[in-house]
Write a protein that holds these residues in place. Structure first.
Motif, PDB file in Angstrom:
ATOM      1  N   GLU A  36      15.633  64.452  27.487  1.00  0.00           N
ATOM      2  CA  GLU A  36      16.781  64.934  28.247  1.00  0.00           C
ATOM      3  C   GLU A  36      16.425  64.328  29.618  1.00  0.00           C
ATOM      4  OE1 GLU A  36      18.794  69.201  29.290  1.00  0.00           O
ATOM      5  OE2 GLU A  36      16.500  69.113  29.323  1.00  0.00           O
ATOM      6  N   GLN A  37      15.440  64.137  30.322  1.00  0.00           N
ATOM      7  CA  GLN A  37      15.169  63.316  31.397  1.00  0.00           C
ATOM      8  C   GLN A  37      15.736  61.800  31.404  1.00  0.00           C
ATOM      9  OE1 GLN A  37      11.010  64.679  32.218  1.00  0.00           O
ATOM     10  NE2 GLN A  37      12.135  66.062  33.716  1.00  0.00           N
ATOM     11  N   GLN A  38      15.153  61.298  30.071  1.00  0.00           N
ATOM     12  CA  GLN A  38      15.799  59.703  29.973  1.00  0.00           C
ATOM     13  C   GLN A  38      16.963  59.737  29.639  1.00  0.00           C
ATOM     14  OE1 GLN A  38      13.534  57.445  26.795  1.00  0.00           O
ATOM     15  NE2 GLN A  38      11.520  58.541  27.290  1.00  0.00           N
ATOM     16  N   GLU A  39      17.657  60.572  29.208  1.00  0.00           N
ATOM     17  CA  GLU A  39      19.328  60.333  29.086  1.00  0.00           C
ATOM     18  C   GLU A  39      19.762  60.586  30.522  1.00  0.00           C
ATOM     19  OE1 GLU A  39      20.965  59.643  26.390  1.00  0.00           O
ATOM     20  OE2 GLU A  39      18.950  59.227  25.559  1.00  0.00           O
ATOM     21  N   ALA A  40      19.542  61.552  31.126  1.00  0.00           N
ATOM     22  CA  ALA A  40      19.896  61.653  32.544  1.00  0.00           C
ATOM     23  C   ALA A  40      19.683  60.583  33.504  1.00  0.00           C
ATOM     24  CB  ALA A  40      19.385  62.967  33.140  1.00  0.00           C
ATOM     25  N   TRP A  41      18.623  59.859  33.274  1.00  0.00           N
ATOM     26  CA  TRP A  41      18.198  58.779  34.118  1.00  0.00           C
ATOM     27  C   TRP A  41      18.963  57.467  33.801  1.00  0.00           C
ATOM     28  CZ3 TRP A  41      17.214  56.801  38.351  1.00  0.00           C
ATOM     29  CH2 TRP A  41      16.652  55.662  38.505  1.00  0.00           C
ATOM     30  N   LYS A  42      19.336  57.361  32.377  1.00  0.00           N
ATOM     31  CA  LYS A  42      19.820  56.443  32.084  1.00  0.00           C
ATOM     32  C   LYS A  42      21.588  56.501  32.383  1.00  0.00           C
ATOM     33  CE  LYS A  42      18.466  56.500  27.511  1.00  0.00           C
ATOM     34  NZ  LYS A  42      18.726  56.189  26.088  1.00  0.00           N
ATOM     35  N   ALA A  43      21.821  57.537  32.552  1.00  0.00           N
ATOM     36  CA  ALA A  43      23.379  58.047  33.051  1.00  0.00           C
ATOM     37  C   ALA A  43      23.241  57.608  34.640  1.00  0.00           C
ATOM     38  CB  ALA A  43      23.573  59.393  32.967  1.00  0.00           C
ATOM     39  N   VAL A  44      22.394  57.937  35.310  1.00  0.00           N
ATOM     40  CA  VAL A  44      22.334  57.561  36.658  1.00  0.00           C
ATOM     41  C   VAL A  44      22.284  56.043  37.008  1.00  0.00           C
ATOM     42  CG1 VAL A  44      20.831  57.757  38.690  1.00  0.00           C
ATOM     43  CG2 VAL A  44      21.262  59.657  37.516  1.00  0.00           C
ATOM     44  N   VAL A  45      21.579  55.270  36.105  1.00  0.00           N
ATOM     45  CA  VAL A  45      21.422  53.829  36.117  1.00  0.00           C
ATOM     46  C   VAL A  45      22.712  53.255  35.819  1.00  0.00           C
ATOM     47  CG1 VAL A  45      20.404  51.888  35.330  1.00  0.00           C
ATOM     48  CG2 VAL A  45      18.815  53.881  36.045  1.00  0.00           C
ATOM     49  N   GLY A  46      23.365  53.780  34.813  1.00  0.00           N
ATOM     50  CA  GLY A  46      24.798  53.383  34.185  1.00  0.00           C
ATOM     51  C   GLY A  46      25.657  53.297  35.598  1.00  0.00           C
ATOM     52  N   ILE A  47      25.767  54.558  36.041  1.00  0.00           N
ATOM     53  CA  ILE A  47      26.741  54.851  37.031  1.00  0.00           C
ATOM     54  C   ILE A  47      26.396  53.882  38.237  1.00  0.00           C
ATOM     55  CG2 ILE A  47      27.479  56.559  38.697  1.00  0.00           C
ATOM     56  CD1 ILE A  47      27.089  58.698  36.902  1.00  0.00           C
ATOM     57  N   ALA A  48      25.254  53.748  38.940  1.00  0.00           N
ATOM     58  CA  ALA A  48      24.978  53.161  39.808  1.00  0.00           C
ATOM     59  C   ALA A  48      25.261  51.626  39.521  1.00  0.00           C
ATOM     60  CB  ALA A  48      23.446  53.162  40.329  1.00  0.00           C
ATOM     61  N   SER A  49      25.118  51.109  38.394  1.00  0.00           N
ATOM     62  CA  SER A  49      25.086  49.542  38.156  1.00  0.00           C
ATOM     63  C   SER A  49      26.512  49.276  37.660  1.00  0.00           C
ATOM     64  CB  SER A  49      24.215  49.524  36.711  1.00  0.00           C
ATOM     65  OG  SER A  49      22.993  49.657  36.978  1.00  0.00           O
ATOM     66  N   LEU A  50      27.343  50.184  37.060  1.00  0.00           N
ATOM     67  CA  LEU A  50      28.651  49.677  36.532  1.00  0.00           C
ATOM     68  C   LEU A  50      29.722  50.113  37.627  1.00  0.00           C
ATOM     69  CD1 LEU A  50      28.239  50.751  32.699  1.00  0.00           C
ATOM     70  CD2 LEU A  50      28.135  48.401  34.090  1.00  0.00           C
ATOM     71  N   LEU A  51      29.866  51.359  38.181  1.00  0.00           N
ATOM     72  CA  LEU A  51      31.023  51.807  39.122  1.00  0.00           C
ATOM     73  C   LEU A  51      31.165  50.750  39.926  1.00  0.00           C
ATOM     74  CD1 LEU A  51      30.943  55.686  39.173  1.00  0.00           C
ATOM     75  CD2 LEU A  51      32.369  53.863  37.908  1.00  0.00           C
ATOM     76  N   PRO A  52      30.313  50.253  40.897  1.00  0.00           N
ATOM     77  CA  PRO A  52      30.739  49.471  42.229  1.00  0.00           C
ATOM     78  C   PRO A  52      31.368  48.406  41.725  1.00  0.00           C
ATOM     79  CG  PRO A  52      28.286  50.099  42.183  1.00  0.00           C
ATOM     80  CD  PRO A  52      28.801  50.475  40.778  1.00  0.00           C
ATOM     81  N   GLY A  53      31.133  47.569  40.482  1.00  0.00           N
ATOM     82  CA  GLY A  53      32.017  46.303  40.242  1.00  0.00           C
ATOM     83  C   GLY A  53      33.505  46.456  40.112  1.00  0.00           C
TER      84      GLY A  53
END
Length: 195
Positions: free
Chosen positions: A50-67
């Motif tokens: 569950e923590q890994q999934e949450a961390w992957k979500a954070v990384v995805g948001i931080a990586s993809l949204l600013p573009g």
């Protein structure tokens, strides 16, 4: 032996998530056939699934949204997302100004990054810096009239992009949870007091 080094089971690393109670798969050291060594376990143990999934979500948001948000601003206004954030934060402050240390927190950036960006905005006539009249040890950044015009012109397109890329897929409950997460992790920018 030529070919894929993972042929014939030489690699033992898997992509399966690690839970706190399960040992991490051994990694091949290449020292000798079949020799393995386990990495040092983190002090708090491995992340749960569950923590890994949450961390992957954070990384995805931080990586993809600013573009897409940055691309829209660059295309329509000639501003980067961080430049817009600086101008926007100044536009909402009393007197359209703030100490640089406070502005760095508001814009979610380091003081050194902010200094570089404010220098560029100053060169474009959008911001001016001056000693703080209340305490000359500090520097105040202030929005110029041209800076105000720039942020006013950029705001509608940016709001549309934020709504499209961030807000539209989220329910009111999601939005409340997002704010709570940002507050709990300290990611929500805000003034703690002028330094």
């Amino acid at each position: 032996m030529d070919g894929d080094p993972c042929d014939e089971g030489a690699c033992t690393e898997t992509s399966a998530p690690l839970s706190a109670g399960r040992r991490r798969p051994a990694l091949s050291t290449g020292a000798a056939p079949g020799a393995t060594s386990a990495p040092t376990e983190p002090a708090g143990g491995w992340l749960t699934e569950e923590q890994q999934e949450a961390w992957k979500a954070v990384v995805g948001i931080a990586s993809l949204l600013p573009g897409p948000l940055d691309a829209q601003l660059q295309r329509d206004s000639g501003l980067s997302l961080f430049e817009y954030s600086v101008l926007s934060q100044l536009s909402m402050r009393p007197g359209r100004s703030a100490r640089m240390s406070s502005l760095a927190r508001l814009a979610s950036g380091s003081l050194s990054r902010l200094s570089n960006v404010v220098r560029k905005l100053e060169d474009r006539g959008l911001v001016r810096r001056s000693p703080d009249p209340a305490d000359g040890r500090f520097t105040v950044a202030a929005l110029t009239d041209a800076g105000w015009d720039a942020v006013v012109a950029a705001a509608p397109g940016h709001v549309d992009a934020v709504r499209t890329h961030v807000l539209a897929p989220l329910s009111a409950e999601h939005l409340r949870a997002l704010v709570e997460i940002a507050e709990r992790t300290g990611a929500m920018p805000g003034l703690v007091g002028d330094c």
